[in-house]
Motif scaffolding. Structure first.
Motif, PDB file in Angstrom:
ATOM      1  N   GLU A  47       0.493  -1.398   0.402  1.00  0.00           N
ATOM      2  CA  GLU A  47      -0.060  -0.016  -0.015  1.00  0.00           C
ATOM      3  C   GLU A  47       0.877   1.198   0.068  1.00  0.00           C
ATOM      4  N   GLY A  65      -7.163   3.463   1.412  1.00  0.00           N
ATOM      5  CA  GLY A  65      -6.734   2.143   1.999  1.00  0.00           C
ATOM      6  C   GLY A  65      -7.133   1.299   3.390  1.00  0.00           C
ATOM      7  N   LEU A  81      -7.772   0.827  -2.034  1.00  0.00           N
ATOM      8  CA  LEU A  81      -6.783   0.005  -2.524  1.00  0.00           C
ATOM      9  C   LEU A  81      -6.806  -0.821  -0.995  1.00  0.00           C
ATOM     10  N   PRO A  83      -3.534  -3.900  -0.152  1.00  0.00           N
ATOM     11  CA  PRO A  83      -2.466  -4.285  -0.919  1.00  0.00           C
ATOM     12  C   PRO A  83      -2.922  -5.780  -1.470  1.00  0.00           C
ATOM     13  N   SER A  99      -4.374  -8.413  -4.950  1.00  0.00           N
ATOM     14  CA  SER A  99      -3.858  -6.679  -5.478  1.00  0.00           C
ATOM     15  C   SER A  99      -5.428  -6.166  -5.658  1.00  0.00           C
ATOM     16  N   HIS A 207     -13.398  -1.391   0.569  1.00  0.00           N
ATOM     17  CA  HIS A 207     -11.488  -1.597   0.115  1.00  0.00           C
ATOM     18  C   HIS A 207     -11.289  -3.417  -0.563  1.00  0.00           C
TER      19      HIS A 207
END
Length: 259
Positions: A47, A65, A81, A83, A99, A207
């Protein structure tokens, strides 16, 4: 949707993969978050790598994120996001994590990437474009009835008793001998490529699902919550993905759940 955004999303996925690969099946630090879910060095490194690019090139865009929270923006655009979606699989050395990188405009997902950096498989979906796997267009498959459907979910442990009962009511109407547990975002990628028919989950956060929506829609499928509402930033985390849009109403009826 601008082609430059697609190119940028691919570069973000490249950066995440470069950060993750050295940790895979290797030694890395990990800990439990407040919700007891695990987080590793690789999650945070990936991230951070994505954010460095976005901060430099898209300073007005917002960022949400999983590991480093929210950075408000002023452009009406937000990058979402995750990750490593499937950190448990990553920790176990299973290359079925991914991801997730999404771009949202006015709370709606318009661009999504599912990147499996070990297998080097990347699904990209964007409004107005067909979904691709490593640059080649993919398509969901038809499904004549629920009884023919392969159903997948990340795992029964992620459902409450209430939601689990409704999920199993659906499962009983599908080809339940072929039901799949585990896979996280990889299940949705396989659905987009025509290998799975239905994915149903509960308790997802933005996310977890934002990047999935353009990938599924661009391959011919549909996504909604358990009430049939299209997925956007403000829906609950009860998620349905179907490869054949004709089966969505059947899934909703089988779940018999109003969220």
């Amino acid at each position: 949707m601008k082609s430059d955004d697609i190119l940028l999303a691919n570069r973000l996925a490249d950066a995440a993969g470069e950060a993750i690969r050295p940790f895979f099946r290797s030694g890395f630090a990990h800990e439990a978050k407040e919700d007891a879910s695990p987080v590793t060095e690789a999650d945070r490194a990936a991230e951070a790598a994505i954010r460095r690019i976005l901060d430099a090139e898209c300073p007005r865009d917002g960022i949400i994120g999983e590991e480093y929270g929210e950075k408000p923006g002023t452009s009406g655009r937000t990058w979402v996001l995750d990750p490593i979606d499937g950190t448990v699989s990553f920790m176990a050395g299973r290359p079925i994590f991914g991801s997730l990188i999404a771009l949202m405009e006015e709370n709606w997902p318009v661009l999504g990437v599912i990147d499996q950096c070990i297998n080097r498989e990347r699904w990209v979906g964007a409004a107005g474009y067909p979904t691709t796997l490593n640059g080649n267009a993919v398509q969901t498959r038809g499904c004549r009835s629920l009884s023919d459907a392969t159903l997948a979910t990340s795992g029964p442990q992620y459902f409450t008793q209430h939601d689990g009962d409704h999920f199993m009511a659906l499962a009983a109407k599908t080809a339940h001998k072929r039901m799949l547990f585990g896979g996280d975002c990889y299940n949705y990628a396989l659905l987009a490529s025509g290998h799975i028919d239905i994915v149903v989950e509960a308790g997802l956060k933005l996310h977890d699902f934002a990047a999935l929506v353009p990938v599924i829609i661009g391959s011919g499928g549909m996504m909604s919550d358990w009430s049939g509402e299209p997925l956007h930033a403000d829906v609950s985390g009860h998620v349905i993905a179907v490869g054949d849009p004709a089966r969505l109403e059947d899934v909703l009826e089988a779940l018999q759940c109003d969220h």
